[in-house]
Design an enzyme around this catalytic site. Structure first.
Site, PDB file in Angstrom:
ATOM      1  CG  HIS B 311      -0.531   0.017   2.516  1.00 36.89           C
ATOM      2  ND1 HIS B 311      -0.211   1.171   3.161  1.00 36.89           N
ATOM      3  CD2 HIS B 311      -0.298  -0.995   3.393  1.00 36.89           C
ATOM      4  CE1 HIS B 311       0.187   0.877   4.404  1.00 36.89           C
ATOM      5  NE2 HIS B 311       0.156  -0.426   4.571  1.00 36.89           N
ATOM      6  CG  ASP B 323       2.627   0.209   7.866  1.00 35.32           C
ATOM      7  OD1 ASP B 323       2.130  -0.276   6.840  1.00 35.32           O
ATOM      8  OD2 ASP B 323       1.970   0.420   8.907  1.00 35.32           O
ATOM      9  CD  GLU B 357      -3.156  -1.394   5.558  1.00 36.09           C
ATOM     10  OE1 GLU B 357      -3.298  -2.439   6.208  1.00 36.09           O
ATOM     11  OE2 GLU B 357      -2.657  -0.353   6.056  1.00 36.09           O
ATOM     12  CD  GLU B 358      -1.417   2.054   7.852  1.00 34.58           C
ATOM     13  OE1 GLU B 358      -2.111   1.501   8.720  1.00 34.58           O
ATOM     14  OE2 GLU B 358      -0.246   1.715   7.617  1.00 34.58           O
ATOM     15  CG  ASP B 385       0.963  -3.810   5.154  1.00 37.64           C
ATOM     16  OD1 ASP B 385       1.827  -2.955   5.388  1.00 37.64           O
ATOM     17  OD2 ASP B 385      -0.221  -3.688   5.509  1.00 37.64           O
ATOM     18  CG  HIS B 455       0.719   2.553  12.723  1.00 36.14           C
ATOM     19  ND1 HIS B 455      -0.547   2.131  13.072  1.00 36.14           N
ATOM     20  CD2 HIS B 455       0.966   1.994  11.506  1.00 36.14           C
ATOM     21  CE1 HIS B 455      -1.030   1.344  12.122  1.00 36.14           C
ATOM     22  NE2 HIS B 455      -0.138   1.236  11.162  1.00 36.14           N
TER      23      HIS B 455
END
Lengths: 492, 492
Positions: B311, B323, B357-358, B385, B455
């Site tokens: 992504h 990520d 995606e998140e 991912d 994140h």
């Protein structure tokens, strides 16, 4: 912490940092010259002679087996279990960080003074010290080109601030002082970003200490130095830095490993990098502070001293739990354990919680100046300032004869497997004594991650483990007590 | 990422996060019920039958030994060496992070679209998607009692903001939802601080996902959740969170492990904790975005597809390099490698770089709705991912027959020691296909530290290694090519 004496392998980084006041510069310069010339420290000089035969001393030390076991039992398994951790947590959660000159440090000293008195320790008092007073203020760094990006920074101790409105300038990224010299013609009017790789703290910290001065020499307007750490999660680290007389002072801060590496990649792509740096940092007149002292007075030779220590001040970030709350608290707890057991050694056990270590061992240096007249009564000087992680043993500086005795003492710690006796003690605050020939000991722990947290927002209680601190306190109390109780002082 | 299906051990955290729009809630609820009921996923159903005898397929696969070697040579030792890393560095250094709805994500999609076209890949196009648009704004949390202390926080995706001037309230610290329930009577008007221990991402992320709702149910005014990570250097982590219909929405953010632990200690000492929380977070109307597609069109069955993906969006912190910049870039690089070698498989290789995606696999979900009519033509869906660290092999979901074939394919990767074939693929974006019975594969790497950076501001290029990415690209290209070139599609 610590750069390495190439002869004796003794870490001496703190010495590089010992460059605030004039007399400190002299000490530091001597050590620096020693390092550069690869000469041995005083700690490597051949041993002097001693009175009592070694065999008898070894036997005497072995006689402390039960006492050592009692100390260990109390600290590790008994009612003092987790007490160091709890003391440290209460202290650092309550006060927070404790920067030289700050109100927090004042509160910390009062807190400790009261705690030591309330516990019934002896001769609790404060010894006045004048300390540097650097204030960070607001600080901010923004990358404006090739794209907008906020840089996480921490200004460096003693740095001046920027003019109001900040400095906006193009960046020159270098990976070494050599590259900076080679590209000196490009530096004028620029912000120098040092992206030096981490080799060891002792080696790499030179960029933090001298990066601004070297950049200013060739006309740069500010310097941003990659934080001195082998591992980062976008976490900047602060620390002391040194201006050189006759060289213009320029603002300087550390940025993260990540941002420094990114700027190297951008520069390699030929991209122009522009940063706006804004720092309110100020150097204020020296402030009043204190070394904090408590004792168990010796029963036979109260004038003779085993000194146990850590420093109470920290940087102005996080909690200063590791650097050096832990060292200070186990130096307190060592007395508490012995007091609980009713153990009063022949000589005085003196805990000193130093002030303003981070500015170059300022409190300890003034203590040395004041007390060196009694140097012959100082049996052993101890400091814990590399974290209170899982202890392995101690690092020791002293004559071969003294080391042989210390080796016997360490055997008493077999029940907790902390018998290692390493070469060469380290500790900004005890260095003056060791340089003058007094035996020195520092706590040696499994400190692999020490510099991950050091001088950063990562230095919190979360890096501390109660069980590890129990062991540290047991080592500290046992070594201090036995040395202080032996019939004779350690040979020099 | 991923909580665990107790039957098949498949990670499905993303599913827990898949709760934005209505249809997404339905998918997610089904999986959640499956997890709770300990039922097997569709991926665990018994295998169906297949045409060609296995022995013949195994022989056919073994015939790709030289082709696999060529791919590996090019990616790992040849002129494409370090190319994935360089592509990723140029991309993330130039764009930075790429939050759903943001201008940065728009720039990122344009960047990729142009890069894929310039490279001469086929059928490069964008497929429109409506995506959630949450904006963080300024945010700040200050501890006011028992002492002043700035808390490092990151607001959570979909959280509302505080009223102007913020919320000032006393804190109730709990370590679990159970404790929260037990102490519900104390919660009214308070800020709930969750200091839950980290067990696994899948288990512990429930506090981030549902912490605000559970707190709001009993009258709390905000919730602060310990970041979902096994290791921290005072680094807060963000992520999606879910409000529940009928329950008041309260502002919610993650704080650091360190601060959560400190507040537990303070609470245990009976200290009153007061925090002022200020968040400007806002949910804006859905924004326009795109999935980015490129192909090497199949020479025999262009309508049949092996889908390779990562992504393109990220959280609004750091660079989103891990990520999932890395996953997106190796999914691009796989095509580049095959194109360089002039390899055109029987079926189409389609790289899809997902958007949003998140926010719960939004781009991928819309793609599935649009393309599921052709589901019988989807041979294998692949997603990376979980970071592009040192690859170990792949995780695979499919029938036993398909698995047996995949095992033969993995043997082709012996030269780089990445032959592991683990159970159960994971990937928010490919889950809809796998749930519907399409075989799925995800890259399996040495991802021990993944959640240290996840994140957070730690997700930068500094966690990436060029040599590791070479290997990832080689695995990705080899598996995709061989499956796409076999005479028959994988059995279902």
């Amino acid at each position: 912490m610590g750069s390495i004496c190439r002869s004796c392998n003794q870490k001496d980084t703190e010495m590089i940092e010992n460059r605030g006041a004039t007399w400190r510069s002299v000490v530091s310069l001597a050590v620096l010259l020693c390092i550069m010339a690869q000469l041995p420290h005083s700690c490597c000089r051949p041993p002097s002679s001693h009175g009592k035969p070694f065999r008898d001393i070894a036997e005497e030390v072995a006689g402390y087996k039960n006492v050592a076991k009692k100390i260990i039992d109390l600290a590790v398994y008994g009612k003092a279990q987790n007490r160091s951790y709890e003391k440290l947590a209460a202290f650092t959660d309550t006060i927070g960080n404790r920067m030289s000159g700050s109100q927090n440090l004042e509160l910390a000293i009062k807190y400790m003074y009261n705690a030591l008195r309330q516990e019934g320790l002896e001769n609790v008092h404060l010894e006045p010290v004048k300390v540097p007073f650097w204030v960070r203020g607001e600080e901010r760094a923004e990358m404006l080109q090739p794209r907008n990006h906020t840089l996480a920074i921490l200004g460096l101790g003693s740095s001046i601030g920027t003019p109001k409105g900040g400095i906006e300038a193009e960046v020159l990224v270098v990976e070494s002082f050599e590259e900076l010299k080679r590209r000196a013609a490009e530096a004028k009017g620029k912000i120098i970003v040092y992206n030096q790789p981490f080799v060891s703290y002792g080696e790499t910290v030179q960029y933090r200490a001298f990066g601004a001065t070297e950049a200013a020499k060739i006309g740069a307007v500010a310097s941003l130095i990659r934080s001195i750490t082998p591992f980062s999660i976008n976490n900047p680290h602060t620390g002391w830095q040194d201006y050189q007389e006759g060289v213009p002072k320029i603002p300087t801060a550390c940025l993260t490993v990540e941002d420094a590496q990114m700027m190297t990649r951008m520069a390699q792509r030929g991209q122009k990098i522009v940063i706006r740096l804004s720092m309110e940092a100020r150097n204020l007149p020296d402030a009043d502070s204190f070394n904090t002292v408590a004792e168990i007075t010796g029963r036979e030779h109260p004038e003779q001293v085993v000194l146990i220590s850590g420093h109470l001040d920290s940087w102005d970030v996080a909690q200063g739990a590791m650097d050096d709350g832990g060292g200070a608290v186990i130096s307190w707890e060592a007395l508490s354990l012995l007091r609980d057991l009713g153990l009063r050694p022949r000589r005085t056990l003196r805990t000193v919680l130093w002030t303003a270590e981070e500015q170059g061992g300022v409190g300890a240096a003034q203590y040395y100046q004041l007390h060196k007249v009694n140097i012959s009564n100082f049996d052993l000087v101890m400091e814990s300032d590399m974290g209170t992680f899982r202890p392995l043993g101690i690092q020791f500086s002293g004559t071969q004869q003294a080391r042989a005795i210390m080796r016997e003492v360490m055997k008493l710690l077999q029940p907790i497997n902390t018998t290692a006796l390493e070469e060469h003690s380290e500790g900004t605050d005890i260095n003056p004594w060791m340089e003058a020939g007094v035996p020195g000991a520092s706590l040696h722990t499994k400190d692999r991650k020490y510099f991950w947290f050091h001088h950063s927002n990562g230095d919190t209680m979360s890096v501390q483990e109660p069980t590890e601190m129990n062991l540290c306190a047991a080592v500290w109390a046992t070594v201090a007590y036995v040395i202080a109780d032996l019939e004779e002082m350690l040979p020099r």
